[in-house]
Design an enzyme around this catalytic site. Structure first.
Site, short mmCIF file in Angstrom:
data_model
loop_
_atom_site.label_atom_id
_atom_site.label_comp_id
_atom_site.label_asym_id
_atom_site.label_seq_id
_atom_site.Cartn_x
_atom_site.Cartn_y
_atom_site.Cartn_z
N HIS A 218 0.93 -1.41 -0.04
CA HIS A 218 -0.14 0.09 0.01
C HIS A 218 0.90 1.23 -0.04
O HIS A 218 1.98 1.27 0.44
CB HIS A 218 -0.98 -0.01 1.32
CG HIS A 218 -0.19 0.20 2.49
ND1 HIS A 218 0.40 -0.93 3.10
CD2 HIS A 218 -0.10 1.13 3.37
CE1 HIS A 218 0.86 -0.59 4.19
NE2 HIS A 218 0.61 0.74 4.52
N LEU A 219 0.25 2.25 -0.50
CA LEU A 219 0.93 3.69 -0.49
C LEU A 219 -0.05 4.61 0.33
O LEU A 219 -1.39 4.13 0.43
CB LEU A 219 1.22 4.22 -1.61
CG LEU A 219 2.45 3.72 -2.73
CD1 LEU A 219 2.15 2.40 -3.13
CD2 LEU A 219 2.69 4.67 -3.58
#
Length: 385
Positions: A218-219
């Site tokens: 994830h970012l």
């Protein structure tokens, strides 16, 4: 439920009844090349706040309206009000914010032991969230031949938000990817910044050992209506082609990559950055990455106009777990100059010198930093061969 980015027919809001949430499905936010080309993004004379009265892009409107609704529905761990904010005196221009609730109520980080740790489906991951936490699916229109098709990215709320609009960009969560940066994820982060017309929308990545708390790719993306030192700080070129720079006069020297906008240049930048993070991961070197609009490399301009996108990469000491007694934990936003502080006492007493000491204690020792610098320069040079 796919729709064009310019259409007003797609709703990113949940129906009123919770039992209808799963039946609605995930709406698609579809965009193309024209939505990525935005000129004249600049800071106004007074810092823009959110909700914002200025014209926002379709991406900003979709994200902010859906995010606000989820806050009103109580899907976050706490209700985020306007955070107390102050700029610390000193040349760095640190932006400190008091966020007591995040320090107390965020999910406890997973037990991470390695930068290369495998994904564990038994641990918390983004396949286990509530349906209402997903805002929409970010989808790129089919590209011309020869250009890689962007994978689907789920945009979901961070239930322990740093700031307004704090979301996670999660590529195809069912694949169970560990927290290791991949080209498709980075490309989506860059394009999310380009889709926004707000100068303070930033995207970032924490590796395992770099304070990532969930081992599922994830970012982070969030709005911060304040300038940060990394936007316009000077840099030193590290290769003759100007593809790799060392960012200077910032809280922590970092490797600077830059793109002037959408197009083939982004593909080259994504490949360059991911080669660097692959090198670091293979050698168990933790790292943080930050994406922000900013000035071209070599320029020291802090003018209001933001001409392109800066990507800053910081190799750092591995840090497993959260150090509860410190004023803040050092990850992607702190290295960029945004300091979410946990207690009122620390918020009122924090100085630039104390903040710098905390940040620099997390950096690699000089000999190892020089080794990494030489390796990344060599990787960049290989592009010409």
């Amino acid at each position: 439920m796919a729709d064009s980015a310019g259409s007003s027919e797609t709703s990113y809001l949940l129906p009123p009844n919770r039992e209808d949430w799963e039946e609605q499905g995930i709406p698609d936010f579809v965009y193309g090349q024209k939505e990525l080309t935005r000129e004249g993004i600049q800071w106004p004379r007074t810092a823009p706040s959110l909700p914002d009265t200025r014209p926002l892009s379709h991406f900003d409107s979709a994200l902010c309206s859906a995010w606000r609704q989820r806050m009103e529905l109580g899907l976050f761990r706490y209700r985020l009000g306007e955070l107390q904010t102050r700029t610390l005196p000193g040349p760095m221009g640190f932006v400190a914010q008091l966020n007591v609730e995040r320090g107390v109520q965020r999910r406890r980080p997973q037990n991470i032991r390695s930068v290369r740790q495998a994904f564990d489906p038994e641990e918390f991951n983004f396949n286990k969230i509530r349906p209402g936490e997903v805002l929409f699916r970010l989808r790129r229109e089919p590209d011309p031949p020869g250009v890689l098709q962007q994978e689907d990215i789920l945009v979901m709320i961070n239930v322990s938000p740093l700031e307004w609009g704090h979301v996670l960009l999660v590529p195809e969560p069912a694949r169970g990817l560990p927290q290791r940066l991949l080209p498709g994820a980075l490309r989506a982060g860059l394009e999310a910044v380009l889709l926004s017309s707000h100068p303070g929308f930033r995207v970032g990545f924490n590796s395992l050992g770099g304070l990532a708390s969930v081992n599922h790719l994830h970012l982070h993306g969030y709005y911060l209506p304040h300038r940060l030192p990394v936007e316009g700080a000077p840099s030193e070129p590290l290769d003759p082609g100007g593809r790799l720079h060392l960012l200077q006069a910032v809280p922590a020297p970092g490797f600077l990559f830059y793109t002037g906008g959408p197009g083939p240049d982004i593909e080259a930048l994504v490949s360059r950055v991911c080669r660097a993070t692959d090198y670091l991961t293979a050698r168990e070197i933790a790292h943080n990455l930050f994406v922000t609009r900013g000035a071209p490399p070599g320029q020291t301009s802090f003018s209001s106009t933001l001409t392109g996108v800066r990507v800053i990469l910081w190799p750092r000491k591995s840090s497993f777990g959260v150090k509860e007694r410190e004023a803040f934990n050092v990850a992607l936003c702190e290295l960029a100059g945004h300091l979410p502080v946990k207690t009122p006492q620390d918020f009122s007493s924090l100085t630039e010198a104390a903040a710098l000491a905390l940040i620099r204690d997390c950096l690699l020792p000089p000999a190892q930093a020089e080794e990494v610098r030489a390796a990344l320069v060599a990787l960049t040079a290989q592009e010409e061969q």
